[in-house]
Every structure is written in structure tokens, then in C-alpha cells.
Enzyme design. Structure first.
Site, short mmCIF file in Angstrom:
data_model
loop_
_atom_site.label_atom_id
_atom_site.label_comp_id
_atom_site.label_asym_id
_atom_site.label_seq_id
_atom_site.Cartn_x
_atom_site.Cartn_y
_atom_site.Cartn_z
N ASP A 52 0.84 -1.20 0.00
CA ASP A 52 0.00 0.00 0.00
C ASP A 52 0.88 1.26 0.00
OD1 ASP A 52 0.89 -0.21 2.59
OD2 ASP A 52 -1.08 -0.12 3.53
N SER A 53 2.21 1.06 0.00
CA SER A 53 3.13 2.17 -0.24
C SER A 53 2.91 2.74 -1.64
CB SER A 53 4.59 1.73 -0.05
OG SER A 53 4.85 0.56 -0.80
N ASP A 91 -1.07 -6.04 -0.13
CA ASP A 91 -1.54 -5.43 1.11
C ASP A 91 -3.04 -5.23 1.10
OD1 ASP A 91 0.54 -5.00 2.93
OD2 ASP A 91 1.24 -3.20 1.87
N LYS A 121 -1.39 -9.45 2.77
CA LYS A 121 -0.67 -9.02 3.99
C LYS A 121 -1.56 -8.02 4.71
CE LYS A 121 3.19 -6.10 3.88
NZ LYS A 121 2.70 -4.92 4.59
N GLU A 123 -1.70 -5.51 8.56
CA GLU A 123 -0.89 -4.95 9.64
C GLU A 123 -1.56 -5.17 10.99
OE1 GLU A 123 -0.12 -0.80 8.84
OE2 GLU A 123 0.85 -1.24 6.92
N GLU A 190 8.97 -4.24 10.60
CA GLU A 190 9.43 -2.96 10.05
C GLU A 190 9.98 -2.06 11.15
OE1 GLU A 190 6.70 -1.09 7.32
OE2 GLU A 190 7.87 0.76 7.26
O1 KIV Z 1 3.62 -1.17 1.63
C1 KIV Z 1 4.81 -1.50 1.70
O2 KIV Z 1 5.65 -1.17 0.86
C2 KIV Z 1 5.21 -2.32 2.84
C3 KIV Z 1 6.67 -2.60 3.02
C4 KIV Z 1 7.34 -1.40 3.54
C5 KIV Z 1 6.92 -3.79 3.86
O3 KIV Z 1 4.39 -2.75 3.60
#
Ligand code: KIV
Length: 272
Positions: A52-53, A91, A121, A123, A190
Site C-alpha cells: 500500500d506504499s 496489502d 498481507k 498490519e 518494520e
Molecule cells: O507497503 C509496503 O511497501 C510495505 C513494506 C514497507 C513492507 O508494507
């Protein structure tokens, strides 16, 4: 001789577990689009994370909070079309799973069905245990994420290193065990102290992949745009830049503009 894609050994969650067991480190990078995914897969990165980055890197938001489930599915399906080998993890974005475990399951199923990704994934630890159990029991592989969890940035208030204090470190260790027991196939840690990350990776059996968590874990993940030096705005010490693409692109585009202005492009050979 060209290699047929069927000859390529695909990375699965089981392959990652075997890698941990024989001490082979796991490489993981972010990807958000077809072209980059194709290159990273050809380079044989083990895991591609549709993170989600994308909210920061692709859309220019300050945080990961605004990206939607539909946008994550768009990015994930583009990545899936570019790969043969890598395991693709996506994510669950902010707001698509925190409500309750039914909502979490529906979001995870949408990602798997509509993008063709291999795993999701999310969190958090104990707080999202019911959601993780429900998703895992539906047959969807789940990767956990502890430590600095960017979807909670407004709760933390800063992007500083997490779990430096004993109480938070103890909770993180407990959460890692909870995620393992709930059936997660791997965990991202992280931005936490390296000693703590090493302890977690040693204690639990599933692979632990670190970002800013030192070298004592089972693998590493970076945001590809950071590794390639496409952005210069973000420079925490855990990033290693292997290229300076920002300057390379700036130079190349500058030359193109000059050539257009000077009537040097296109030349005789570059036209019909
Ligand atoms: O969204 C992302 O890029 C991440 C990584 C930093 C692990 O969750």
C-alpha cells in the site's frame, strides 16, 4: 535457447518455509505495475509485494491511508500479468479489514479473485487475530506485519523506530507468536531494533522478513523505488540505493528535450 515458463520453479509459501529451514535468505521487493514486475521477476526476486506504499510512491499521498481496495486490485492485477516465478503478496489497504473479520475476509477474497494474487498481507497483531484466522481458514495465505505499521501512523505520531521500550518489545514478541499460531506463513518486521528482530526470527518457525530490522532475520524487503534511487525525498538509514535513477532520468529527459528543440530528433533513420 529460450526457457519455457513451465520450467521455472515458482516460489510458493512452502518454498519460503524451506528457504528459512535451510538458512537461505529471502529477497522481497515492492512492485505496483506490469513493466517493473516483469524486470524484478526476471531478476529472480523471491517475493513481490504490491504494497500500500503505492499510495505514497505511485499516487503521491503523504500516508498509505488513502489508497482503496479497488486501486490495490488494479495494481496487483498489473503485477500478476508481469510475473512467472515470484510469489505475489498484496496489502489489504486501510479501512478494508479493521471493521470486523467478515469485512476482512470479503476484502481478501476480492483481492485473490480479481487480481490473481497469491497471498495477502495485513498490519497488526492480537487486535486482528479473528480476521487472520478467518482469512487463513478460507484458504488464503496471510503474511503478518508488525513493528512500524504505517496504517497506524496517526496513532504513533512519528515514523521513528518502534519497540525500543520493553513493554512494546514484549507485545511484539507475543504478537509474532500469535500470528504464527493463527496460521500466517510469514511476518514482516518494520523498523525495530535489530536485536529484537533477530530474537523473533530465532524464536518463531515461519520466515521473518525485515525492513529496517537488521540482518538477523530470514529475508529483506525494500521499496523498489528507494533501491533504484527514483525518489530523493526519503532517506532513512535502512535504505541502500543501488542506482541513482532520479538523476539518470533527469539527464536522459534533458537530452531528449534538447534534441527535440535543436531539430536533432528524429533524424533520417528514425522516420518513415
Ligand atoms: O507497503 C509496503 O511497501 C510495505 C513494506 C514497507 C513492507 O508494507
Amino acid at each position: 535457447m529460450s526457457v519455457h515458463y513451465k520450467e521455472i520453479k515458482r516460489i510458493t509459501t512452502h518454498v519460503l518455509q524451506e528457504m528459512k529451514e535451510r538458512g537461505e535468505k529471502i529477497s522481497m521487493l515492492t512492485a505496483y505495475d506490469f513493466s517493473m514486475a516483469k524486470i524484478l521477476d526476471a531478476a529472480k526476486v523471491d517475493v513481490l509485494l504490491v504494497g500500500d506504499s503505492a499510495s505514497n510512491v505511485m499516487a503521491g499521498h503523504m500516508t498509505t491511508l488513502p489508497i482503496t481496495l479497488d486501486q490495490m486490485i488494479y495494481h496487483a492485477s498489473s503485477v500478476i500479468r508481469g510475473i512467472y516465478r515470484a510469489l505475489v503478496v498484496v496489502d489489504l489497504p486501510f479501512g478494508s479489514y479493521q471493521g470486523n473479520s467478515k469485512e476482512a475476509l470479503i476484502s481478501a477474497i476480492r483481492i485473490m479473485k480479481e487480481s490473481g494474487a497469491h497471498a495477502i498481507k495485513l498490519e497488526g497483531g492480537e487486535e486482528i487475530l479473528e480476521s487472520i484466522k478467518r482469512i487463513v481458514s478460507s484458504g488464503i495465505p496471510v503474511m503478518g506485519h508488525l513493528g512500524l505499521t504505517p496504517q497506524s501512523i496517526y496513532k504513533f505520531g512519528t515514523f521513528e523506530v518502534r519497540a525500543k521500550e520493553e513493554a512494546e518489545a514484549q507485545k511484539l514478541i507475543r504478537d509474532a507468536h500469535i500470528l504464527q499460531e493463527a496460521g500466517c506463513f510469514a511476518i514482516v518486521l518494520e523498523k525495530i531494533p535489530a536485536v529484537l528482530a533477530t530474537k523473533v526470527a530465532t524464536e518463531i518457525k515461519i520466515p521473518v522478513i525485515g525492513i529496517g530490522a537488521g540482518g538477523g532475520v530470514d529475508g529483506q524487503v525494500l521499496v523498489t523505488h528507494d533501491l533504484l534511487g527514483i525518489s530523493k525525498d526519503f532517506s532513512p538509514r535502512f535504505i541502500r540505493r543501488y542506482l541513482n535513477l532520479y538523476d539518470e532520468i533527469l539527464n536522459a529527459v534533458g537530452k531528449y528535450i534538447d534534441d527535440v528543440k535543436n531539430l536533432d530528433f528524429p533524424n533520417e533513420k528514425e522516420q518513415y
